[in-house]
Design a protein around this motif. Structure first.
Motif, PDB file in Angstrom:
ATOM      1  N   ALA A 322      17.932 -42.420  -4.406  1.00 24.28           N
ATOM      2  CA  ALA A 322      16.472 -42.523  -4.369  1.00 24.28           C
ATOM      3  C   ALA A 322      15.824 -41.152  -4.210  1.00 24.28           C
ATOM      4  O   ALA A 322      16.356 -40.253  -3.562  1.00 24.28           O
ATOM      5  CB  ALA A 322      16.038 -43.442  -3.234  1.00 24.28           C
ATOM      6  N   LEU A 323      14.643 -41.020  -4.802  1.00 23.45           N
ATOM      7  CA  LEU A 323      13.817 -39.817  -4.705  1.00 23.45           C
ATOM      8  C   LEU A 323      12.425 -40.223  -4.251  1.00 23.45           C
ATOM      9  O   LEU A 323      11.790 -41.078  -4.873  1.00 23.45           O
ATOM     10  CB  LEU A 323      13.748 -39.126  -6.078  1.00 23.45           C
ATOM     11  N   LEU A 324      11.955 -39.626  -3.156  1.00 27.91           N
ATOM     12  CA  LEU A 324      10.615 -39.903  -2.628  1.00 27.91           C
ATOM     13  C   LEU A 324       9.806 -38.615  -2.647  1.00 27.91           C
ATOM     14  O   LEU A 324      10.207 -37.604  -2.060  1.00 27.91           O
ATOM     15  CB  LEU A 324      10.695 -40.443  -1.195  1.00 27.91           C
ATOM     16  N   LEU A 325       8.657 -38.632  -3.324  1.00 26.06           N
ATOM     17  CA  LEU A 325       7.743 -37.492  -3.341  1.00 26.06           C
ATOM     18  C   LEU A 325       6.566 -37.774  -2.432  1.00 26.06           C
ATOM     19  O   LEU A 325       6.024 -38.886  -2.426  1.00 26.06           O
ATOM     20  CB  LEU A 325       7.240 -37.231  -4.763  1.00 26.06           C
ATOM     21  N   VAL A 326       6.176 -36.769  -1.660  1.00 29.76           N
ATOM     22  CA  VAL A 326       5.020 -36.881  -0.771  1.00 29.76           C
ATOM     23  C   VAL A 326       4.138 -35.660  -0.998  1.00 29.76           C
ATOM     24  O   VAL A 326       4.612 -34.615  -1.450  1.00 29.76           O
ATOM     25  CB  VAL A 326       5.450 -36.968   0.710  1.00 29.76           C
ATOM     26  N   PRO A 327       2.842 -35.735  -0.659  1.00 32.21           N
ATOM     27  CA  PRO A 327       1.972 -34.562  -0.815  1.00 32.21           C
ATOM     28  C   PRO A 327       2.459 -33.406   0.050  1.00 32.21           C
ATOM     29  O   PRO A 327       3.112 -33.610   1.076  1.00 32.21           O
ATOM     30  CB  PRO A 327       0.605 -35.068  -0.340  1.00 32.21           C
ATOM     31  N   GLU A 328       2.131 -32.189  -0.373  1.00 34.16           N
ATOM     32  CA  GLU A 328       2.579 -30.979   0.320  1.00 34.16           C
ATOM     33  C   GLU A 328       2.313 -31.056   1.811  1.00 34.16           C
ATOM     34  O   GLU A 328       3.162 -30.764   2.639  1.00 34.16           O
ATOM     35  CB  GLU A 328       1.849 -29.764  -0.278  1.00 34.16           C
ATOM     36  N   ILE A 329       1.113 -31.460   2.163  1.00 33.35           N
ATOM     37  CA  ILE A 329       0.715 -31.459   3.565  1.00 33.35           C
ATOM     38  C   ILE A 329       1.273 -32.669   4.315  1.00 33.35           C
ATOM     39  O   ILE A 329       1.287 -32.711   5.535  1.00 33.35           O
ATOM     40  CB  ILE A 329      -0.823 -31.425   3.658  1.00 33.35           C
ATOM     41  N   GLY A 330       1.746 -33.674   3.565  1.00 31.91           N
ATOM     42  CA  GLY A 330       2.227 -34.888   4.213  1.00 31.91           C
ATOM     43  C   GLY A 330       3.658 -34.821   4.696  1.00 31.91           C
ATOM     44  O   GLY A 330       4.093 -35.651   5.491  1.00 31.91           O
ATOM     45  N   LEU A 331       4.425 -33.821   4.211  1.00 33.39           N
ATOM     46  CA  LEU A 331       5.842 -33.744   4.584  1.00 33.39           C
ATOM     47  C   LEU A 331       5.998 -32.931   5.865  1.00 33.39           C
ATOM     48  O   LEU A 331       6.483 -31.810   5.868  1.00 33.39           O
ATOM     49  CB  LEU A 331       6.666 -33.139   3.453  1.00 33.39           C
ATOM     50  N   THR A 332       5.562 -33.494   6.973  1.00 33.08           N
ATOM     51  CA  THR A 332       5.732 -32.849   8.267  1.00 33.08           C
ATOM     52  C   THR A 332       7.124 -33.177   8.806  1.00 33.08           C
ATOM     53  O   THR A 332       7.760 -34.145   8.370  1.00 33.08           O
ATOM     54  CB  THR A 332       4.677 -33.362   9.263  1.00 33.08           C
ATOM     55  N   PRO A 333       7.630 -32.383   9.764  1.00 35.14           N
ATOM     56  CA  PRO A 333       8.917 -32.723  10.372  1.00 35.14           C
ATOM     57  C   PRO A 333       8.957 -34.129  10.959  1.00 35.14           C
ATOM     58  O   PRO A 333       9.991 -34.776  10.932  1.00 35.14           O
ATOM     59  CB  PRO A 333       9.063 -31.655  11.464  1.00 35.14           C
ATOM     60  N   ALA A 334       7.820 -34.607  11.483  1.00 33.02           N
ATOM     61  CA  ALA A 334       7.799 -35.968  12.042  1.00 33.02           C
ATOM     62  C   ALA A 334       8.013 -37.012  10.953  1.00 33.02           C
ATOM     63  O   ALA A 334       8.744 -37.984  11.140  1.00 33.02           O
ATOM     64  CB  ALA A 334       6.469 -36.223  12.757  1.00 33.02           C
ATOM     65  N   VAL A 335       7.390 -36.805   9.795  1.00 29.65           N
ATOM     66  CA  VAL A 335       7.573 -37.741   8.675  1.00 29.65           C
ATOM     67  C   VAL A 335       9.009 -37.681   8.184  1.00 29.65           C
ATOM     68  O   VAL A 335       9.661 -38.709   7.971  1.00 29.65           O
ATOM     69  CB  VAL A 335       6.583 -37.404   7.540  1.00 29.65           C
ATOM     70  N   ALA A 336       9.525 -36.457   7.995  1.00 32.66           N
ATOM     71  CA  ALA A 336      10.918 -36.311   7.549  1.00 32.66           C
ATOM     72  C   ALA A 336      11.875 -36.924   8.559  1.00 32.66           C
ATOM     73  O   ALA A 336      12.897 -37.506   8.199  1.00 32.66           O
ATOM     74  CB  ALA A 336      11.233 -34.835   7.336  1.00 32.66           C
ATOM     75  N   GLY A 337      11.524 -36.793   9.850  1.00 28.97           N
ATOM     76  CA  GLY A 337      12.384 -37.338  10.900  1.00 28.97           C
ATOM     77  C   GLY A 337      12.557 -38.841  10.803  1.00 28.97           C
ATOM     78  O   GLY A 337      13.622 -39.373  11.152  1.00 28.97           O
ATOM     79  N   GLN A 338      11.537 -39.557  10.322  1.00 29.34           N
ATOM     80  CA  GLN A 338      11.663 -41.007  10.155  1.00 29.34           C
ATOM     81  C   GLN A 338      12.806 -41.341   9.193  1.00 29.34           C
ATOM     82  O   GLN A 338      13.558 -42.291   9.420  1.00 29.34           O
ATOM     83  CB  GLN A 338      10.357 -41.590   9.611  1.00 29.34           C
ATOM     84  N   PHE A 339      12.924 -40.551   8.129  1.00 30.61           N
ATOM     85  CA  PHE A 339      13.957 -40.821   7.142  1.00 30.61           C
ATOM     86  C   PHE A 339      15.332 -40.413   7.654  1.00 30.61           C
ATOM     87  O   PHE A 339      16.331 -41.058   7.342  1.00 30.61           O
ATOM     88  CB  PHE A 339      13.610 -40.118   5.838  1.00 30.61           C
ATOM     89  N   PHE A 340      15.404 -39.329   8.455  1.00 32.42           N
ATOM     90  CA  PHE A 340      16.683 -38.957   9.055  1.00 32.42           C
ATOM     91  C   PHE A 340      17.171 -40.047  10.004  1.00 32.42           C
ATOM     92  O   PHE A 340      18.360 -40.364  10.053  1.00 32.42           O
ATOM     93  CB  PHE A 340      16.559 -37.635   9.806  1.00 32.42           C
ATOM     94  N   GLN A 341      16.256 -40.629  10.774  1.00 33.29           N
ATOM     95  CA  GLN A 341      16.660 -41.672  11.724  1.00 33.29           C
ATOM     96  C   GLN A 341      17.115 -42.928  11.001  1.00 33.29           C
ATOM     97  O   GLN A 341      17.976 -43.657  11.495  1.00 33.29           O
ATOM     98  CB  GLN A 341      15.493 -41.979  12.664  1.00 33.29           C
ATOM     99  N   ARG A 342      16.567 -43.172   9.833  1.00 32.06           N
ATOM    100  CA  ARG A 342      16.920 -44.379   9.086  1.00 32.06           C
ATOM    101  C   ARG A 342      18.176 -44.168   8.238  1.00 32.06           C
ATOM    102  O   ARG A 342      19.012 -45.063   8.128  1.00 32.06           O
ATOM    103  CB  ARG A 342      15.743 -44.776   8.202  1.00 32.06           C
ATOM    104  N   PHE A 343      18.310 -42.976   7.634  1.00 31.84           N
ATOM    105  CA  PHE A 343      19.380 -42.760   6.652  1.00 31.84           C
ATOM    106  C   PHE A 343      20.343 -41.636   7.031  1.00 31.84           C
ATOM    107  O   PHE A 343      21.289 -41.375   6.289  1.00 31.84           O
ATOM    108  CB  PHE A 343      18.773 -42.471   5.276  1.00 31.84           C
ATOM    109  N   GLY A 344      20.109 -40.973   8.158  1.00 26.38           N
ATOM    110  CA  GLY A 344      21.054 -39.984   8.671  1.00 26.38           C
ATOM    111  C   GLY A 344      21.277 -38.806   7.747  1.00 26.38           C
ATOM    112  O   GLY A 344      20.353 -38.304   7.100  1.00 26.38           O
ATOM    113  N   ASP A 345      22.526 -38.373   7.644  1.00 26.32           N
ATOM    114  CA  ASP A 345      22.875 -37.180   6.872  1.00 26.32           C
ATOM    115  C   ASP A 345      22.810 -37.398   5.367  1.00 26.32           C
ATOM    116  O   ASP A 345      23.074 -36.475   4.595  1.00 26.32           O
ATOM    117  CB  ASP A 345      24.287 -36.704   7.234  1.00 26.32           C
ATOM    118  N   GLN A 346      22.465 -38.605   4.939  1.00 22.33           N
ATOM    119  CA  GLN A 346      22.295 -38.847   3.503  1.00 22.33           C
ATOM    120  C   GLN A 346      20.995 -38.246   2.976  1.00 22.33           C
ATOM    121  O   GLN A 346      20.762 -38.227   1.775  1.00 22.33           O
ATOM    122  CB  GLN A 346      22.286 -40.351   3.208  1.00 22.33           C
ATOM    123  N   VAL A 347      20.128 -37.768   3.891  1.00 21.01           N
ATOM    124  CA  VAL A 347      18.799 -37.274   3.508  1.00 21.01           C
ATOM    125  C   VAL A 347      18.842 -35.777   3.226  1.00 21.01           C
ATOM    126  O   VAL A 347      19.448 -35.007   3.970  1.00 21.01           O
ATOM    127  CB  VAL A 347      17.770 -37.568   4.618  1.00 21.01           C
TER     128      VAL A 347
END
Length: 807
Positions: A322-347
């Motif tokens: 899967a590929l997820l695109l987000v706006p430049e300003i929307g990719l904060t560490p907190a947002v990225a962290g949600q995906f790390f917690q859900r998918f781990g090192d696959q991100v």
């Protein structure tokens, strides 16, 4: 490895020319060179990195120069990405070489250095000067270069003032330069971690330096993951020793993810009926393994992110990525962290804020198949994802998906083309879809999925419009804040709730004016006035960055009657401190977050409740989920509405709707106060009513009447030159070339661009509307061919297909 051997290869280079260049492959590279590999080649007097398009045995008409170096053993760009690059070049009328350069974030893997050497003339001069007892800087450099070629850094260390002397020697023709390209040490990552696997038996009999022995002993006593930068503070030479031990396979050294572990734990929520319906349709499309485009239209806080995550899980379960695109300003560490917690090192994360080496490492992880979920900004659409099954574009309406320099592609549209090529499901998500995307859904090109309710049945915020004209009549005061907004903020402070205030204009005051002669302080490079930034004590141009000191008197007449007019986010912050001296107030705009990590630091403090009022530009309006925010105030909603751009109303509606959506995302309902001088404008009225349907119907009628997108293919042609006469001449020649306009094409202009001079260049523009995309491409290519035949400068004509802004 390529089984066939070919003598020549066609290489695409990052130059403004619509052609490839043929080079001869040395015998050692004929087996190894493949389409998609990067090569170092000579181009004129320079060396450039290009991408191999094909290998063959057809000799060119001229003698082919030889490839200097093969930079990739395996293709950096696969056949699918090469095809995508060619589509972008054709659709956006951009040179293929520049497109392919933008697709590859691998500059961090190559170390570039300039080396100086003597010409034949310089060597003769050096021999004559060899007997000088006390040579000057230039002579000393010639003597050093007589031995062998040297780098600029070496010469600077051996001769004071080397930089100036080198320029003089170059002008005389005594020395020449050559660019050197070499692979960087892959272990030299700026942010890295040590993950130790003890191989004590292997260490026996290996001669280690003292620093290596000390580091190995430390790691044996302190097992686990260690940051190299922190170890370097305790152990001298730890960084060098770590790389040496890693090469000997005694420890493992690997780059640390720039945002891994960010964010906070969130329980997996249960889907409501609308979420479940949307997810079910996406999952069914994934099971069919075919291209299906969806438009996921959900109000703010309707739970679109959870639908994305469930869809990604379904794609991974089916064996696809899967590929997820987000706006430049929307990719904060907190947002990225949600995906790390859900998918781990696959991100894997791809973000322009990362260093070159960090981006290159993430890109290689994706290419190796180590990362199955890619979260990235606009350029993430080029990530080499294997077995791509799902492409998601969050906030698909956002303007940051449009590249503002060559190649001027739109990330959303490229994502759709890539998904179609891969047979993947595409999901475009937004609370305020672009007019074009909603029109495509109405036309049956996309499947529309509606999510009309907030999660947990939370109500949408109540919106109140304040007419600032009436406010002035009643208070006889030209105030920044209305009485209603002051009252609402006071109430939130008393209840220990948080407030967001939006003003989409940076600086303290918009401009300076002399009250004696009316003079304003213009930018020396652009046809705009300078903005007053009080904290930095300077007048600044927001287009080119030119700055001046704040004048104490008028530069035109010498009067000291100077006034600063207009309001920016810095002044809003200052006035808030005056109104609420005990409140904790912060500002979030480009000026306050110039340092690395500053943006997330301010947001983190706001989430933690350490800030009562956050004021800022559009940066505060996008994607932030802070439950304790119960008030959003829009200081002036009219900014942007008067822009000479057919998308002005759409952008204003989207910004107001997105800003209002930050309120009431928790258990407490939210309120929104919109201050405006134009309360009857349809964009403001529909935004206040959360009525996207009403806005879309009104806006689509205007577009239809005026034949603007989506009812026409559209391009903006900008002619640029340092001299105004040249820019006018360029535009006049193109105008004559287009008279009469071809059938199905309408040409507006040429005319001065809204910003007539930008970065020291005068600008004229032509707007081209075509009833069919093929007509538009034909006419744009005709203009580009004319510019090439006339040998215009490479930057004289800028082509923007499907422009988002006409400024």
């Amino acid at each position: 490895m390529n089984e066939a051997t070919y003598r020549y290869c066609d290489v695409s280079l990052p130059v403004p020319l619509d052609q490839s260049f043929t080079y001869e492959l040395p015998l050692t590279l004929r087996y190894r060179s493949q389409p998609g590999c990067r090569v170092l080649v000579p181009f004129g007097s320079r060396r450039m990195i290009g991408v191999v398009l094909r290998t063959h045995d057809q000799p060119p008409k001229q003698t082919a120069r030889a490839v200097l170096q093969l930079l990739d053993e395996e293709p950096a760009l696969g056949q699918d990405l090469l095809r995508l690059g060619k589509w972008i070049a054709e659709y956006y009328c951009a040179p293929l070489g520049e497109v392919l350069r933008g697709m590859l974030p691998l500059t961090g893997e190559i170390r570039r250095a300039t080396r100086y050497s003597l010409t034949d003339l310089g060597r003769d001069v050096a021999r004559q000067l060899v007997t000088m007892a006390e040579p000057d800087t230039a002579t000393r450099i010639l003597q050093l270069l007589e031995e062998r070629s040297r780098s600029a850094a070496y010469l600077a260390g051996k001769a004071a003032g080397a930089k100036t002397a080198l320029r003089g020697l170059m002008k005389r023709g005594w020395i020449t330069t050559e660019e050197e390209h070499a692979a960087r040490d892959p272990l030299r990552a700026a942010a890295s971690r040590l993950e130790v696997e003890f191989l004590s038996r292997a260490a026996e009999g290996i001669k280690l330096k003292k620093q290596e022995r000390e580091l190995l002993a430390f790691l044996e006593l302190h097992p686990g993951v260690h940051n190299v930068a922190q170890l370097a503070g305790a152990l001298k030479g730890a960084s060098v020793a770590a790389r040496s031990l890693a090469r000997k396979d005694l420890i493992r050294l690997e780059p640390e993810s720039p945002v891994a572990g960010a964010g906070f734990e969130r329980p997996v929520p249960k889907l409501n009926a609308h979420q479940q319906e949307a997810f079910t349709k996406i999952r069914e499309a994934l099971e069919r393994n075919e291209f299906v485009p969806f438009l996921l239209e959900g109000v703010t806080s309707s739970g679109k992110t959870e639908v994305y995550m469930r869809s990604i899980e379904a794609a991974l379960t089916s064996g696809r990525n899967a590929l997820l695109l987000v706006p430049e300003i929307g990719l904060t560490p907190a947002v990225a962290g949600q995906f790390f917690q859900r998918f781990g090192d696959q991100v894997a994360i791809l973000h322009s804020a990362f260093s070159d080496s960090e981006r290159a490492e993430q890109w290689r992880r994706i290419q190796r198949g180590a990362a199955r979920v890619v979260v990235g900004t606009r350029s993430g659409v080029f990530a080499p994802v294997q077995q791509l099954g799902l492409v998601i574009v969050d906030e698909e309406h956002d303007g940051s998906y449009k590249q503002q320099e060559t190649p001027r592609y739109h990330g959303r549209d490229v994502a759709l083309v890539r998904a179609k090529e891969a047979g993947a499901v595409a999901v475009l998500g937004s609370a305020t879809p672009s007019i074009e995307s909603r029109y495509n859904a109405e036309a049956g090109k996309y499947i529309r999925l509606a999510m009309p309710e907030r999660i947990a049945q939370r109500p949408l915020p109540r919106v109140e419009i304040v007419d600032m004209r009436q406010e002035f009549l009643e208070t006889k005061t030209q105030a920044t804040f209305s009485r209603k907004l002051i009252q609402e903020i006071e109430q939130r402070l008393a209840q220990r709730e948080q407030s967001l205030l939006l003003l989409n204009r940076r600086g303290f005051s918009s401009f300076m004016v002399c009250r004696s002669c009316g003079e304003r302080l213009p930018c020396s490079n652009c046809s705009v006035t300078l903005t007053y930034h009080r904290r930095d004590r300077r007048m600044l141009c927001h287009y080119c960055g030119y700055a001046e000191r704040v004048p104490t008197e008028c530069p035109q007449c010498g009067s000291d009657h100077i006034q600063f007019l207009g309001t920016g986010s810095e002044r809003v912050e200052d006035e808030l401190h005056q109104h609420f001296p005990k409140a904790r107030i912060a500002r979030l705009d480009r000026d306050s977050v110039s340092g690395k990590g500053a943006f997330e630091h301010i947001l983190q403090n706001f989430r933690a409740g350490d800030i009562d009022i956050l004021v800022g530009t559009q940066m505060i309006a996008k994607g932030h989920d802070i439950p304790n925010v119960t008030l959003v105030g829009v200081v002036l909603a009219d900014i942007g509405l008067a822009m000479p751009d057919f998308r002005a109303a759409e952008r204003s509606f989207q910004l107001l709707t997105q800003a209002a959506g930050r309120a009431g995302r928790g258990a407490i309902p939210g309120n929104v106060v919109i201050q405006t001088l134009n309360p009857d404008h349809y964009a403001i009225k529909f935004a206040a009513e959360h009525d996207y349907e009403g806005f879309y119907k009104k806006e689509i009628e205007f577009r239809k009447w005026l034949r603007y997108p989506p009812f026409a293919a559209f391009a903006n042609i900008v002619l640029r030159a340092e001299k105004k006469e040249d820019a006018m001449r360029f535009s006049g020649e193109l105008e004559r070339l287009l008279i009469p306009p071809p059938v199905g094409v309408r040409v507006l202009g040429p005319a001065e661009a809204p910003v007539a001079r930008l970065k020291a260049e005068y600008r004229y523009q032509l707007l081209i509307k075509a009833s069919k995309r093929a007509f538009l491409r034909e006419i744009v290519m005709k203009l580009r061919d004319y510019a090439l035949k006339q040998k215009w400068p490479a930057t004289a004509m800028m082509v923007d297909v499907d422009p988002l802004s006409l400024m």
